[in-house]
Design a protein around this motif. Sequence first.
Motif, PDB file in Angstrom:
ATOM      1  N   SER A   1      16.242   7.229 -20.733  1.00 50.16           N
ATOM      2  CA  SER A   1      16.629   5.987 -21.408  1.00 50.16           C
ATOM      3  C   SER A   1      16.182   4.779 -20.587  1.00 50.16           C
ATOM      4  O   SER A   1      15.739   3.760 -21.137  1.00 50.16           O
ATOM      5  N   HIS A   2      16.280   4.910 -19.282  1.00 53.53           N
ATOM      6  CA  HIS A   2      15.806   3.878 -18.358  1.00 53.53           C
ATOM      7  C   HIS A   2      14.294   3.689 -18.535  1.00 53.53           C
ATOM      8  O   HIS A   2      13.794   2.562 -18.617  1.00 53.53           O
ATOM      9  N   PHE A   3      13.576   4.800 -18.622  1.00 57.70           N
ATOM     10  CA  PHE A   3      12.122   4.757 -18.798  1.00 57.70           C
ATOM     11  C   PHE A   3      11.736   4.074 -20.108  1.00 57.70           C
ATOM     12  O   PHE A   3      10.894   3.168 -20.133  1.00 57.70           O
ATOM     13  N   TYR A   4      12.343   4.512 -21.228  1.00 56.33           N
ATOM     14  CA  TYR A   4      11.982   3.943 -22.529  1.00 56.33           C
ATOM     15  C   TYR A   4      12.269   2.441 -22.579  1.00 56.33           C
ATOM     16  O   TYR A   4      11.487   1.664 -23.138  1.00 56.33           O
ATOM     17  N   ARG A   5      13.380   2.032 -21.991  1.00 58.04           N
ATOM     18  CA  ARG A   5      13.748   0.616 -22.010  1.00 58.04           C
ATOM     19  C   ARG A   5      12.723  -0.237 -21.252  1.00 58.04           C
ATOM     20  O   ARG A   5      12.267  -1.273 -21.748  1.00 58.04           O
ATOM     21  N   HIS A   6      12.336   0.209 -20.071  1.00 59.54           N
ATOM     22  CA  HIS A   6      11.414  -0.587 -19.259  1.00 59.54           C
ATOM     23  C   HIS A   6       9.982  -0.525 -19.781  1.00 59.54           C
ATOM     24  O   HIS A   6       9.240  -1.515 -19.672  1.00 59.54           O
TER      25      HIS A   6
ATOM     26  N   ASP B   1       0.832  -1.209   0.000  1.00 54.72           N
ATOM     27  CA  ASP B   1       0.000   0.000   0.000  1.00 54.72           C
ATOM     28  C   ASP B   1       0.865   1.257   0.000  1.00 54.72           C
ATOM     29  O   ASP B   1       0.562   2.240  -0.692  1.00 54.72           O
ATOM     30  N   TRP B   2       1.946   1.225   0.775  1.00 53.16           N
ATOM     31  CA  TRP B   2       2.830   2.391   0.857  1.00 53.16           C
ATOM     32  C   TRP B   2       3.493   2.659  -0.497  1.00 53.16           C
ATOM     33  O   TRP B   2       3.589   3.798  -0.942  1.00 53.16           O
ATOM     34  N   ILE B   3       3.923   1.590  -1.160  1.00 45.71           N
ATOM     35  CA  ILE B   3       4.530   1.746  -2.489  1.00 45.71           C
ATOM     36  C   ILE B   3       3.498   2.273  -3.483  1.00 45.71           C
ATOM     37  O   ILE B   3       3.791   3.165  -4.292  1.00 45.71           O
ATOM     38  N   ASN B   4       2.278   1.737  -3.431  1.00 42.63           N
ATOM     39  CA  ASN B   4       1.218   2.177  -4.346  1.00 42.63           C
ATOM     40  C   ASN B   4       0.932   3.671  -4.205  1.00 42.63           C
ATOM     41  O   ASN B   4       0.580   4.340  -5.182  1.00 42.63           O
ATOM     42  N   ASN B   5       1.086   4.181  -2.982  1.00 44.33           N
ATOM     43  CA  ASN B   5       0.787   5.593  -2.723  1.00 44.33           C
ATOM     44  C   ASN B   5       1.986   6.508  -2.939  1.00 44.33           C
ATOM     45  O   ASN B   5       1.821   7.735  -2.982  1.00 44.33           O
ATOM     46  N   ASN B   6       3.182   5.929  -3.084  1.00 44.94           N
ATOM     47  CA  ASN B   6       4.392   6.762  -3.155  1.00 44.94           C
ATOM     48  C   ASN B   6       5.312   6.421  -4.320  1.00 44.94           C
ATOM     49  O   ASN B   6       6.461   6.868  -4.350  1.00 44.94           O
TER      50      ASN B   6
ATOM     51  N   LEU C   1       4.355  -0.491 -11.617  1.00 44.18           N
ATOM     52  CA  LEU C   1       3.459   0.607 -11.240  1.00 44.18           C
ATOM     53  C   LEU C   1       3.727   1.850 -12.078  1.00 44.18           C
ATOM     54  O   LEU C   1       2.796   2.500 -12.580  1.00 44.18           O
ATOM     55  N   ARG C   2       4.991   2.195 -12.224  1.00 46.08           N
ATOM     56  CA  ARG C   2       5.347   3.413 -12.950  1.00 46.08           C
ATOM     57  C   ARG C   2       5.011   3.308 -14.439  1.00 46.08           C
ATOM     58  O   ARG C   2       4.475   4.251 -15.025  1.00 46.08           O
ATOM     59  N   CYS C   3       5.307   2.163 -15.041  1.00 45.00           N
ATOM     60  CA  CYS C   3       4.987   1.983 -16.464  1.00 45.00           C
ATOM     61  C   CYS C   3       3.478   1.998 -16.698  1.00 45.00           C
ATOM     62  O   CYS C   3       2.996   2.583 -17.678  1.00 45.00           O
ATOM     63  N   ASP C   4       2.723   1.372 -15.809  1.00 48.46           N
ATOM     64  CA  ASP C   4       1.266   1.356 -15.952  1.00 48.46           C
ATOM     65  C   ASP C   4       0.687   2.759 -15.782  1.00 48.46           C
ATOM     66  O   ASP C   4      -0.284   3.132 -16.456  1.00 48.46           O
ATOM     67  N   ALA C   5       1.277   3.547 -14.873  1.00 53.54           N
ATOM     68  CA  ALA C   5       0.816   4.926 -14.684  1.00 53.54           C
ATOM     69  C   ALA C   5       1.082   5.748 -15.941  1.00 53.54           C
ATOM     70  O   ALA C   5       0.238   6.547 -16.371  1.00 53.54           O
ATOM     71  N   VAL C   6       2.244   5.558 -16.555  1.00 57.11           N
ATOM     72  CA  VAL C   6       2.563   6.252 -17.804  1.00 57.11           C
ATOM     73  C   VAL C   6       1.573   5.854 -18.890  1.00 57.11           C
ATOM     74  O   VAL C   6       1.039   6.706 -19.617  1.00 57.11           O
ATOM     75  N   ALA C   7       1.301   4.557 -19.011  1.00 57.66           N
ATOM     76  CA  ALA C   7       0.391   4.067 -20.048  1.00 57.66           C
ATOM     77  C   ALA C   7      -0.998   4.685 -19.904  1.00 57.66           C
ATOM     78  O   ALA C   7      -1.620   5.095 -20.899  1.00 57.66           O
ATOM     79  N   LYS C   8      -1.495   4.776 -18.688  1.00 58.39           N
ATOM     80  CA  LYS C   8      -2.823   5.358 -18.466  1.00 58.39           C
ATOM     81  C   LYS C   8      -2.851   6.833 -18.833  1.00 58.39           C
ATOM     82  O   LYS C   8      -3.826   7.329 -19.412  1.00 58.39           O
ATOM     83  N   ASN C   9      -1.777   7.550 -18.505  1.00 60.41           N
ATOM     84  CA  ASN C   9      -1.716   8.970 -18.847  1.00 60.41           C
ATOM     85  C   ASN C   9      -1.536   9.193 -20.338  1.00 60.41           C
ATOM     86  O   ASN C   9      -2.072  10.148 -20.906  1.00 60.41           O
ATOM     87  N   LEU C  10      -0.785   8.330 -20.997  1.00 62.37           N
ATOM     88  CA  LEU C  10      -0.636   8.428 -22.450  1.00 62.37           C
ATOM     89  C   LEU C  10      -1.978   8.252 -23.143  1.00 62.37           C
ATOM     90  O   LEU C  10      -2.264   8.900 -24.158  1.00 62.37           O
ATOM     91  N   ALA C  11      -2.802   7.377 -22.607  1.00 63.45           N
ATOM     92  CA  ALA C  11      -4.092   7.072 -23.223  1.00 63.45           C
ATOM     93  C   ALA C  11      -5.157   8.119 -22.925  1.00 63.45           C
ATOM     94  O   ALA C  11      -6.146   8.219 -23.651  1.00 63.45           O
ATOM     95  N   SER C  12      -4.962   8.896 -21.863  1.00 62.69           N
ATOM     96  CA  SER C  12      -6.033   9.806 -21.437  1.00 62.69           C
ATOM     97  C   SER C  12      -5.679  11.281 -21.565  1.00 62.69           C
ATOM     98  O   SER C  12      -6.491  12.142 -21.222  1.00 62.69           O
TER      99      SER C  12
ATOM    100  N   ALA D   1       6.767  12.611 -14.047  1.00 65.57           N
ATOM    101  CA  ALA D   1       5.687  12.697 -13.056  1.00 65.57           C
ATOM    102  C   ALA D   1       5.330  11.328 -12.484  1.00 65.57           C
ATOM    103  O   ALA D   1       4.757  11.236 -11.394  1.00 65.57           O
ATOM    104  N   SER D   2       5.671  10.263 -13.212  1.00 65.03           N
ATOM    105  CA  SER D   2       5.347   8.907 -12.767  1.00 65.03           C
ATOM    106  C   SER D   2       6.473   8.264 -11.966  1.00 65.03           C
ATOM    107  O   SER D   2       6.371   7.094 -11.584  1.00 65.03           O
ATOM    108  N   GLY D   3       7.546   9.021 -11.725  1.00 69.01           N
ATOM    109  CA  GLY D   3       8.608   8.510 -10.864  1.00 69.01           C
ATOM    110  C   GLY D   3       9.909   8.187 -11.562  1.00 69.01           C
ATOM    111  O   GLY D   3      10.911   7.889 -10.897  1.00 69.01           O
TER     112      GLY D   3
END
Length: 274
Positions: free
Chosen positions: A244-249, A170-175, A215-226, A237-239
Amino acid sequence: MLWTSSVVLRRDIEQHQHNLHEFVVCLKGAVSITINDESHQLLSGHSVFIPAQYQHSITTDKNTETKLLFACIAPPSFDNLSTPANSLYLKTLSKGGFLTNNLNSSSQHSTQGMQKIANELEIQPISSSPLNVCLKENLYLRLLLIHISNAGYEQQANAQSSLRMTNAQDWINNNYTMDITLDKVAKQVNLSRSHFARQFRQHTGFSFIEYLLKLRCDAVAKNLASSNTDITEIAFASGFSNLSHFYRHFKRRYGITPGAFRLMIKHQGVTLRP
């Protein structure tokens, strides 16, 4: 009637079932007992209760000598051991609760107590005299109650561990958008880094970093779609702190780049809620 026997096991026992409740104490060595397709590892001083009609098999450790105490009793005789104080526990045992007592080293005192009583039961003479029967049943009942107590403590510890991991999750989900590390999360639940990492993987099926990146990739995906927000801005903003690290993952998780993902979602007319 209670039947007991100690056996030096030199071969595996194939899967079988019978009409007796079977209580097994490992006196020496190590053994794996499978009950209804669930495997339980027993070391010296550990025990397992197998209710009547449960399928079970035993696999020995070929590298060590294994000695087991078997105590079998018919369900009606088992029920006769019940008192107002222990009836709930014995009923739970007979229905498959408290199957195993496989304590860790911190419970050495309880393990030694189990072995001592098991050794007393092992040396009881074969006799149908009322006194001998009563003595054996009392020793058997003492073993069962230690087994139940220890198994209960283990379940309590598992429940506490599960609660800690749920709180950590829960703590990770919120932070997850913040700069969080394995050490920081472990500190939140008062565990060492290594202990937390092991328990978290057991609880979630992911390592800490795998879960965080998911969590971070899924948050990016939701924001890209909306939204039409810039991809770099969404990533930060997603952490993510490294592009380059972001694009790879992101590509590893979704199979395509963030830009291609946004185009695909728009062409398909799909909206993901942020």
